[in-house]
Scaffold this active site. Sequence first.
Site, PDB file in Angstrom:
ATOM      1  N   SER A   1       0.891  -1.187   0.019  1.00  0.00           N
ATOM      2  CA  SER A   1       0.010  -0.108  -0.165  1.00  0.00           C
ATOM      3  C   SER A   1       0.729   1.268   0.012  1.00  0.00           C
ATOM      4  CB  SER A   1      -0.823   0.133   1.365  1.00  0.00           C
ATOM      5  OG  SER A   1      -1.325   1.412   1.535  1.00  0.00           O
TER       6      SER A   1
ATOM      7  N   HIS B   1      -1.202  -1.358  -4.515  1.00  0.00           N
ATOM      8  CA  HIS B   1      -2.436  -1.081  -3.855  1.00  0.00           C
ATOM      9  C   HIS B   1      -2.468   0.357  -3.483  1.00  0.00           C
ATOM     10  CE1 HIS B   1      -5.964  -2.078  -1.209  1.00  0.00           C
ATOM     11  NE2 HIS B   1      -5.440  -0.876  -0.321  1.00  0.00           N
TER      12      HIS B   1
ATOM     13  N   HIS C   1      -8.245   0.976  -3.977  1.00  0.00           N
ATOM     14  CA  HIS C   1      -9.356   1.002  -3.138  1.00  0.00           C
ATOM     15  C   HIS C   1      -9.663   2.189  -2.666  1.00  0.00           C
ATOM     16  CE1 HIS C   1      -9.501  -0.010   1.676  1.00  0.00           C
ATOM     17  NE2 HIS C   1     -10.767   0.148   0.939  1.00  0.00           N
TER      18      HIS C   1
HETATM   19  C1  DX5 Z   1      -6.290   1.696   5.479  1.00  0.00           C
HETATM   20  C2  DX5 Z   1      -5.663   1.142   4.167  1.00  0.00           C
HETATM   21  C3  DX5 Z   1      -4.758   0.127   3.991  1.00  0.00           C
HETATM   22  C4  DX5 Z   1      -3.728   0.699   5.019  1.00  0.00           C
HETATM   23  C5  DX5 Z   1      -2.685  -0.489   5.160  1.00  0.00           C
HETATM   24  O1  DX5 Z   1      -7.603   2.289   5.405  1.00  0.00           O
HETATM   25  O2  DX5 Z   1      -6.885   0.754   3.262  1.00  0.00           O
HETATM   26  O3  DX5 Z   1      -4.474  -0.006   2.593  1.00  0.00           O
HETATM   27  O4  DX5 Z   1      -2.898   1.543   3.923  1.00  0.00           O
HETATM   28  O5  DX5 Z   1      -1.326  -0.076   6.043  1.00  0.00           O
HETATM   29  P1  DX5 Z   1      -0.876  -0.856   7.000  1.00  0.00           P
HETATM   30  O6  DX5 Z   1      -0.577  -2.242   6.274  1.00  0.00           O
HETATM   31  O7  DX5 Z   1       0.092   0.039   7.551  1.00  0.00           O
HETATM   32  O8  DX5 Z   1      -2.139  -1.243   7.898  1.00  0.00           O
HETATM   33 ZN    ZN Z   2      -6.265  -0.100   1.407  1.00  0.00          ZN
END
Ligand code: DX5
Ligand code: ZN
Length: 237
Positions: free
Chosen positions: A9, A34, A67
């Site tokens: 992400s 992502h 997303h």
């Molecule tokens: C949260 C996002 C995630 C986030 C994940 O709302 O959708 O994709 O960036 O980050 P980590 O892996 O740090 O929880």
């Molecule tokens: Zn996400």
Amino acid sequence: MRDIQIAPSILSADFARLGEEVRAVIEAGADLIHFDVMDNHYVPNLTIGPLVCAALKPHVDVPIDVHLMVRPVDALVPAFADAGAAIISFHPEASDHVDRTINLIHERGCKAGLVLNPATPLSCLDHVLDELDLVLIMSVNPGFGGQPFIPEALHKLSLARARIDAVAARSGRAIRLEVDGGVKVDNIGAAARAGADTFVAGSAIFGSGDYAKTIAALRAAASGAGRTAALRSGASA
Ligand code: DX5
Ligand code: ZN
């Protein structure tokens, strides 16, 4: 063993060097990028939009996994399709007509995903699962990177896996099961055992000194979990 995909992400990347960061995680073995879109209405944070997606596209030779944490959803679907998204996922609470939004994503040539928040029941998949390409189970409340993994997501993943396997058995359609939020080397195995095959990791990857080493460790932990589960259930490979 399931085909494991690791999706960094970019929310946790250095935004001042975003192109470089994206190239680095792809070089390090990322299967997807992502791309978290937050609007300060549906979630209490504000991130990046289609212009940034289009700017990154020439630097990316893996699918861009968008997303959408935005409300309303539909106006942004064509914008992200034109910007190079391969997968567009959205939250059912953010769309007035979930089936229409799924159709819109497909009409624009992208794969469609539905995202379930920690408190969103699996029943929101009723009547639309057959149309989806991806189900995304949130293991944190959406809005921020770096939050701790909510263990109930494991139970939900296993229930979603059963539904997805039933679709595959009935129609042969493959639907991916993604997990997003707090995924780390020490819990990705449990998520894989529960049935996830696609793993978003933001802070775990971008917060590490060595992206390739971390992605390899995530993949090994997820794959090892798959093998253990297969052996336990008596499968020969
Ligand atoms: C949260 C996002 C995630 C986030 C994940 O709302 O959708 O994709 O960036 O980050 P980590 O892996 O740090 O929880
Ligand atoms: Zn996400």
